[in-house]
Design a protein around this motif. Structure first.
Motif, mmCIF file in Angstrom:
data_model
loop_
_atom_site.group_PDB
_atom_site.id
_atom_site.type_symbol
_atom_site.label_atom_id
_atom_site.label_comp_id
_atom_site.label_asym_id
_atom_site.label_seq_id
_atom_site.Cartn_x
_atom_site.Cartn_y
_atom_site.Cartn_z
ATOM 1 N N GLY A 168 -54.411 -48.634 42.947
ATOM 2 C CA GLY A 168 -54.183 -48.902 44.361
ATOM 3 C C GLY A 168 -54.229 -50.364 44.749
ATOM 4 O O GLY A 168 -54.386 -50.678 45.931
ATOM 5 N N THR A 169 -54.088 -51.278 43.775
ATOM 6 C CA THR A 169 -54.158 -52.717 44.054
ATOM 7 C C THR A 169 -52.829 -53.383 43.718
ATOM 8 O O THR A 169 -52.279 -53.182 42.637
ATOM 9 C CB THR A 169 -55.276 -53.380 43.227
ATOM 10 O OG1 THR A 169 -56.526 -52.775 43.561
ATOM 11 C CG2 THR A 169 -55.354 -54.870 43.526
ATOM 12 N N VAL A 170 -52.337 -54.169 44.657
ATOM 13 C CA VAL A 170 -51.097 -54.924 44.474
ATOM 14 C C VAL A 170 -51.395 -56.394 44.742
ATOM 15 O O VAL A 170 -52.035 -56.739 45.736
ATOM 16 C CB VAL A 170 -49.994 -54.423 45.429
ATOM 17 C CG1 VAL A 170 -48.789 -55.351 45.400
ATOM 18 C CG2 VAL A 170 -49.578 -53.008 45.065
ATOM 19 N N ALA A 171 -50.937 -57.273 43.840
ATOM 20 C CA ALA A 171 -51.126 -58.713 44.007
ATOM 21 C C ALA A 171 -49.789 -59.356 44.367
ATOM 22 O O ALA A 171 -48.760 -59.036 43.778
ATOM 23 C CB ALA A 171 -51.677 -59.331 42.728
ATOM 24 N N LEU A 172 -49.826 -60.251 45.331
ATOM 25 C CA LEU A 172 -48.655 -61.018 45.738
ATOM 26 C C LEU A 172 -48.933 -62.491 45.479
ATOM 27 O O LEU A 172 -49.839 -63.072 46.085
ATOM 28 C CB LEU A 172 -48.352 -60.805 47.227
ATOM 29 C CG LEU A 172 -48.066 -59.371 47.681
ATOM 30 C CD1 LEU A 172 -47.934 -59.319 49.206
ATOM 31 C CD2 LEU A 172 -46.809 -58.835 47.022
ATOM 32 N N SER A 173 -48.179 -63.087 44.553
ATOM 33 C CA SER A 173 -48.285 -64.522 44.299
ATOM 34 C C SER A 173 -47.293 -65.225 45.213
ATOM 35 O O SER A 173 -46.087 -65.001 45.121
ATOM 36 C CB SER A 173 -47.962 -64.834 42.829
ATOM 37 O OG SER A 173 -48.060 -66.210 42.582
ATOM 38 N N CYS A 174 -47.804 -66.083 46.103
ATOM 39 C CA CYS A 174 -47.019 -66.520 47.260
ATOM 40 C C CYS A 174 -46.897 -68.034 47.401
ATOM 41 O O CYS A 174 -47.563 -68.634 48.258
ATOM 42 C CB CYS A 174 -47.636 -65.944 48.537
ATOM 43 S SG CYS A 174 -47.696 -64.145 48.568
ATOM 44 N N PRO A 175 -46.032 -68.677 46.608
ATOM 45 C CA PRO A 175 -45.786 -70.097 46.867
ATOM 46 C C PRO A 175 -45.169 -70.335 48.237
ATOM 47 O O PRO A 175 -45.201 -71.457 48.752
ATOM 48 C CB PRO A 175 -44.816 -70.497 45.737
ATOM 49 C CG PRO A 175 -44.205 -69.221 45.279
ATOM 50 C CD PRO A 175 -45.254 -68.173 45.465
ATOM 51 N N GLY A 176 -44.605 -69.272 48.844
ATOM 52 C CA GLY A 176 -44.066 -69.398 50.197
ATOM 53 C C GLY A 176 -45.135 -69.591 51.255
ATOM 54 O O GLY A 176 -44.850 -70.019 52.369
#
Length: 281
Positions: free
Chosen positions: A155-163
């Motif tokens: 149930g874990t989602v990671a978002l890598s966000c250079p934006g």
């Protein structure tokens, strides 16, 4: 005998002056100027200000060896001043690059956020408690935020966000990052059971301890934005990783800009097991 005595006294006086001029007590200024010139080199060595800084630094080093205190004082002062100018010019160039990139991205971010808002509103209308297709909505969220999405399972989602970027040594979200954070706030508003962790990062310029503190302030800036959008503080946690987790090389301006970011970790995502990885949109 008077004349020879005078000559002897004069010679002795000259020897004393020479002896006094041969030694300059270290005062830390030259070492500080060297550090400043090294920092200026991070922004490139082609600027005239950098060339002047290194030139005056060489003069200061020569004057130190010769014991010429007057030349040393002026040279080390000018070398340090020109190094500061070179750093300021480099930071200004870097800031202009960031502004130009953000201006180009802002309209795209706003358009993607509008698409997400429409999708979420349709989901709310269909099911006021929990929209059924969270995977599709998450993919749209990753696109709106210009993030790379990775399913960590459980149930874990990671978002890598250079934006979700920042200017050099800054902890204030950019205008484009605000638009992307707005998309995240909309998502969290729709999925009330999802918690979020915001993780701040920096580039490698500057002391490690300072960068750790800066990364924490960046994460808190993102958290403050969500709280301002009425997302409960109890659903938000923050942390900072300093310069320890770069996603690009720190040897270029573009790489450093990507590393100055906030990543997003979502917990309580019920459809995470059925998702596939999504790349930048």
């Amino acid at each position: 005998m008077i004349l020879p005595l005078k000559r002897l006294a004069l010679a002795g006086g000259l020897l004393m002056v020479t002896a006094c001029a041969s030694t300059i007590e270290p005062d830390g200024r030259l070492e500080a100027a060297r550090d400043r010139v090294d920092a200026a080199a991070e922004y490139g060595t082609s600027r005239s200000s950098y060339t002047r800084a290194t030139g005056f630094l060489s003069e200061a080093e020569a004057a130190l060896e010769a014991g010429d205190e007057r030349v040393y004082d002026k040279s080390v002062e000018l070398g340090d001043a020109y190094a500061q100018v070179a750093i300021a010019e480099g930071q200004a160039d870097e800031a202009r690059d960031v502004v130009e990139a953000m201006e180009g991205e802002l309209s795209d971010a706003e358009a993607m956020a509008a698409r997400l808002e429409a999708d979420l509103e349709a989901a709310r209308a269909a099911n006021r408690t929990r929209p059924s297709n969270m995977s599709q909505t998450l993919s749209l969220l990753a696109g709106a935020m210009k993030c790379t999405m990775i399913d960590r399972g459980s149930g874990t989602v990671a978002l890598s966000c250079p934006g979700l970027g920042f200017g050099f040594d800054q902890s204030q979200l950019s205008v484009a990052a605000d638009a992307r954070m707005s998309a995240l706030a909309q998502f969290l508003d729709t999925y009330g059971g999802v918690a979020v962790e915001l993780v701040g990062h920096t580039d490698s310029i500057g002391p490690e301890g300072w960068n750790q503190s800066l990364s924490e302030r960046r994460a808190e800036a993102a958290a403050a934005f969500l709280r301002g959008e009425d997302i409960s503080a109890g659903r938000i946690t923050t942390s900072g990783q300093g310069e320890s987790q770069p996603i690009a090389g720190n040897d270029t301006r573009a790489g450093r800009a990507q590393n100055r970011r906030v990543d997003v970790i979502l917990r309580g995502v019920t459809t995470a097991g059925s998702m596939t990885e999504s790349r930048d949109i």
